[in-house]
Scaffold this motif. Structure first.
Motif, short mmCIF file in Angstrom:
data_model
loop_
_atom_site.label_atom_id
_atom_site.label_comp_id
_atom_site.label_asym_id
_atom_site.label_seq_id
_atom_site.Cartn_x
_atom_site.Cartn_y
_atom_site.Cartn_z
N ALA A 188 1.15 11.44 8.02
CA ALA A 188 1.01 10.66 6.86
C ALA A 188 1.45 9.19 7.42
CB ALA A 188 1.69 11.24 5.71
N VAL A 189 2.42 9.15 8.06
CA VAL A 189 2.81 7.80 8.47
C VAL A 189 1.52 7.29 9.30
CG1 VAL A 189 4.33 6.47 10.13
CG2 VAL A 189 4.99 8.46 8.85
N GLU A 190 0.73 8.05 10.31
CA GLU A 190 -0.05 7.64 11.00
C GLU A 190 -1.54 7.15 10.06
OE1 GLU A 190 0.01 7.13 14.09
OE2 GLU A 190 0.78 8.58 15.24
N GLN A 191 -1.51 8.05 9.10
CA GLN A 191 -2.63 7.60 8.00
C GLN A 191 -2.57 6.22 7.53
OE1 GLN A 191 -3.33 10.72 5.22
NE2 GLN A 191 -4.92 9.63 4.22
N LEU A 192 -1.26 6.11 7.07
CA LEU A 192 -1.01 4.88 6.33
C LEU A 192 -1.06 3.66 7.24
CD1 LEU A 192 0.07 3.26 3.90
CD2 LEU A 192 2.49 4.06 4.29
N THR A 193 -0.46 3.80 8.37
CA THR A 193 -0.74 2.81 9.48
C THR A 193 -1.98 2.33 9.76
OG1 THR A 193 1.20 3.70 10.74
CG2 THR A 193 0.02 2.10 11.95
N ARG A 194 -2.99 3.43 9.76
CA ARG A 194 -4.53 3.19 10.14
C ARG A 194 -4.83 2.18 8.62
NH1 ARG A 194 -4.65 8.46 11.54
NH2 ARG A 194 -5.69 9.14 9.65
N GLY A 198 3.94 -1.38 3.48
CA GLY A 198 3.51 0.09 3.31
C GLY A 198 4.87 0.86 3.01
N VAL A 199 4.26 1.64 2.03
CA VAL A 199 5.65 2.91 1.47
C VAL A 199 4.88 4.12 1.47
CG1 VAL A 199 6.77 3.42 -0.61
CG2 VAL A 199 6.78 1.15 0.02
N LEU A 200 5.51 5.09 2.18
CA LEU A 200 5.08 6.42 2.03
C LEU A 200 6.07 7.06 0.93
CD1 LEU A 200 3.93 9.07 2.87
CD2 LEU A 200 5.59 8.98 4.98
N ALA A 201 5.45 7.60 0.04
CA ALA A 201 6.00 8.34 -1.13
C ALA A 201 5.86 9.90 -0.87
CB ALA A 201 5.54 7.60 -2.55
N ALA A 202 6.95 10.63 -1.19
CA ALA A 202 6.77 11.96 -0.84
C ALA A 202 8.01 12.59 -1.48
CB ALA A 202 6.43 12.42 0.47
N GLN A 203 7.78 13.91 -1.81
CA GLN A 203 8.80 14.63 -2.29
C GLN A 203 9.75 14.89 -1.37
OE1 GLN A 203 6.14 17.82 -4.30
NE2 GLN A 203 7.70 17.63 -5.79
N VAL A 204 9.32 15.14 -0.21
CA VAL A 204 10.19 15.42 0.97
C VAL A 204 9.80 14.79 2.13
CG1 VAL A 204 11.29 17.10 2.71
CG2 VAL A 204 10.68 17.55 0.28
N LEU A 227 9.39 7.41 12.82
CA LEU A 227 8.28 6.83 13.05
C LEU A 227 8.16 5.52 11.86
CD1 LEU A 227 5.85 6.56 15.16
CD2 LEU A 227 4.68 8.23 13.40
N ALA A 228 8.15 5.95 10.85
CA ALA A 228 7.72 4.93 9.65
C ALA A 228 8.79 3.59 9.95
CB ALA A 228 8.03 5.47 8.38
N GLU A 229 10.09 3.87 10.04
CA GLU A 229 10.98 2.68 10.18
C GLU A 229 10.62 2.02 11.42
OE1 GLU A 229 14.95 4.12 10.27
OE2 GLU A 229 14.79 5.03 7.97
N SER A 230 10.18 2.58 12.48
CA SER A 230 9.89 1.97 13.59
C SER A 230 8.79 0.97 13.52
CB SER A 230 9.59 2.90 14.92
OG SER A 230 8.31 3.67 14.69
N ARG A 231 7.74 1.29 12.36
CA ARG A 231 6.59 0.65 12.21
C ARG A 231 6.76 -0.17 10.95
NH1 ARG A 231 1.74 4.94 13.37
NH2 ARG A 231 2.31 5.37 15.48
N GLY A 232 7.91 -0.39 10.39
CA GLY A 232 8.18 -1.13 9.17
C GLY A 232 7.60 -0.57 7.95
N ILE A 233 7.47 0.88 7.90
CA ILE A 233 7.12 1.34 6.69
C ILE A 233 8.03 2.09 6.12
CG2 ILE A 233 5.73 3.32 5.75
CD1 ILE A 233 3.72 2.73 8.00
N ALA A 269 0.89 -1.20 -0.01
CA ALA A 269 -0.23 0.11 -0.01
C ALA A 269 0.86 1.17 -0.01
CB ALA A 269 -1.04 0.04 1.23
N VAL A 270 0.72 2.02 -0.90
CA VAL A 270 1.58 3.30 -1.00
C VAL A 270 0.53 4.61 -0.87
CG1 VAL A 270 2.93 4.89 -2.50
CG2 VAL A 270 2.75 2.18 -2.80
N GLU A 271 1.10 5.29 0.32
CA GLU A 271 0.41 6.63 0.55
C GLU A 271 1.16 7.70 -0.07
OE1 GLU A 271 -2.41 7.16 1.84
OE2 GLU A 271 -2.39 9.30 1.57
N ILE A 272 0.74 8.63 -0.64
CA ILE A 272 1.36 9.57 -1.34
C ILE A 272 1.09 10.94 -0.90
CG2 ILE A 272 1.58 10.68 -3.92
CD1 ILE A 272 0.60 8.08 -4.93
N LYS A 273 2.27 11.84 -0.49
CA LYS A 273 2.38 13.03 0.15
C LYS A 273 3.09 14.02 -0.68
CE LYS A 273 -1.25 12.89 3.49
NZ LYS A 273 -2.24 12.61 2.45
#
Lengths: 223, 223
Positions: free
Chosen positions: A157-163, A179-185, A193-199, A146-150
């Motif tokens: 954003a991490v919280e959102q993707l976690t949910r 889970g992958v968070l894709a963002a310009q920055v 936080l993301a790494e601690s949740r395996g994202i 699942a990819v969340e884009i911001k």
DNA sequence: ACTTAGATTTCGCCG
DNA sequence: CGGCGAAGTCTAAGT
């Protein structure tokens, strides 16, 4: 979206009081409840308006717009209706995404490998019962991602993707969805936080996505 | 006013560059040439726009809007038109007018004697080849009088009326057309310029026009 | 949620 | 015409 062309008188009270004398105007009632009153000249700014969230009541020849949880009120007295049409502008209207974020989503949907090597798109706007996740892909091992884009990757954003992941992993066959968070920055704290949740976090470059520039190895890509 | 509901892609270049990816939107083209691009959510501010003055060119599936005397450009590519209607919202709409100015024009059109004793209305928005003059009247001697209406009478207003009079006086039978500048307030310098050009200035009181207050002799009325 | 800074700010007034 | 300040500013971003 409802478009009304009518001779009307408009009264606003709230942060100030204002009256527009009876004249032919365009009324726009958007799907999110915002209302605009436009004359046939003087672009950009409405003569009067109310932004969402609102409650709209209509009764014989009058439209009352009240701000939810506020004192503001817009009263429209319709004297003569020249036109009154409603257009269904699709389910996508309610959410309204940032133009850049939307653009990012389109580009990444076309070239999902920028989110991770070997990624293939399953679908955009993958539905969950708490809202759609931006992209659903499969990785090289055919595992769901699942990819969340911001535009900017934040804690939220991490919280959102976690949910989303919590919900998605309940579905049959998706227990191991990544889970992958894709963002310009991606903000440093969001990264932690993301790494601690395996994202995983991926920074994407708009110019590269557009094919205008060659990709470069960044500090984080090298990690 | 033209209302188009269409799936479209919008590009703006000028003070910045922006692209709106193809989506269902409302396009509003006002009589004064201003253009707005609205989505079905997020009131008040258009997703994109261009204010008057503009030149609008339309050709097979695209609408090009360019700013007069500027580098700005709005390109709309229509992919699928759901609706396209034009509403005539009255000839008074043509130029951008302040709400007060418009209101003033309405009231003075109904009671032109406030612009000069014995004045009778010939028509509102008398056309010339450089734009319409607000009111054309006849005075007690049946002489034509062109009336320019402003909230605040400035030098520019005098210049504008002068240009109109130049054109109008070329028309047969209107060689002796007089000019009157009617405003709530006339700036002293504008008054001097107007008098030097044989243009009369009249200060009008909104409350009096509405019949809410009795007229009073002012310093200038007495002159 | 509150606060702050930017906006294709727009809009109006004043010198 | 340029500069300055207000706007029912609106809107996004940071704290």
């Amino acid at each position: 979206m409802r478009l009304i062309v009518a001779r009307c008188e408009v009264r606003y009270s709230g942060r100030l009081s204002a009256v527009l004398p009876e004249a032919l105007r365009l009324l726009v009632i958007k799907a999110d409840g915002s209302v605009m009153v436009h004359s046939d000249a003087g672009g950009y700014k409405p003569e009067n308006w109310m932004s969402a969230p609102t409650v709209i009541e209509e009764s014989d020849g009058t439209i009352e717009v009240r701000k939810v949880g506020g004192e503001e009120r817009l009263s429209i007295r319709l004297a003569e209706v020249a036109s009154d049409v409603t257009h269904d502008m699709g389910e996508a209207a309610g959410l309204q995404k940032d133009g850049v974020e939307r653009h990012l989503q389109e580009l990444l949907a076309e070239a999902p490998h920028w989110c991770g090597e070997g990624f293939r798109l399953v679908r955009r706007e993958w539905p969950t019962d708490i809202g759609p996740v931006d992209l659903m892909c499969r990785d090289r091992e055919d595992c769901f991602v699942a990819v969340e884009i911001k535009r900017i990757g934040t804690i939220q954003a991490v919280e959102q993707l976690t949910r989303y992941l919590e919900r998605i992993r309940l579905e049959p066959g998706m227990r191991d969805c990544r889970g992958v968070l894709a963002a310009q920055v991606v903000k440093p704290q969001a990264r932690v936080l993301a790494e601690s949740r395996g994202i995983e976090c991926v920074e994407v470059d708009l110019a590269v996505l557009r094919g205008e520039r060659e990709p470069e190895l960044t500090l984080f890509d090298a990690a």
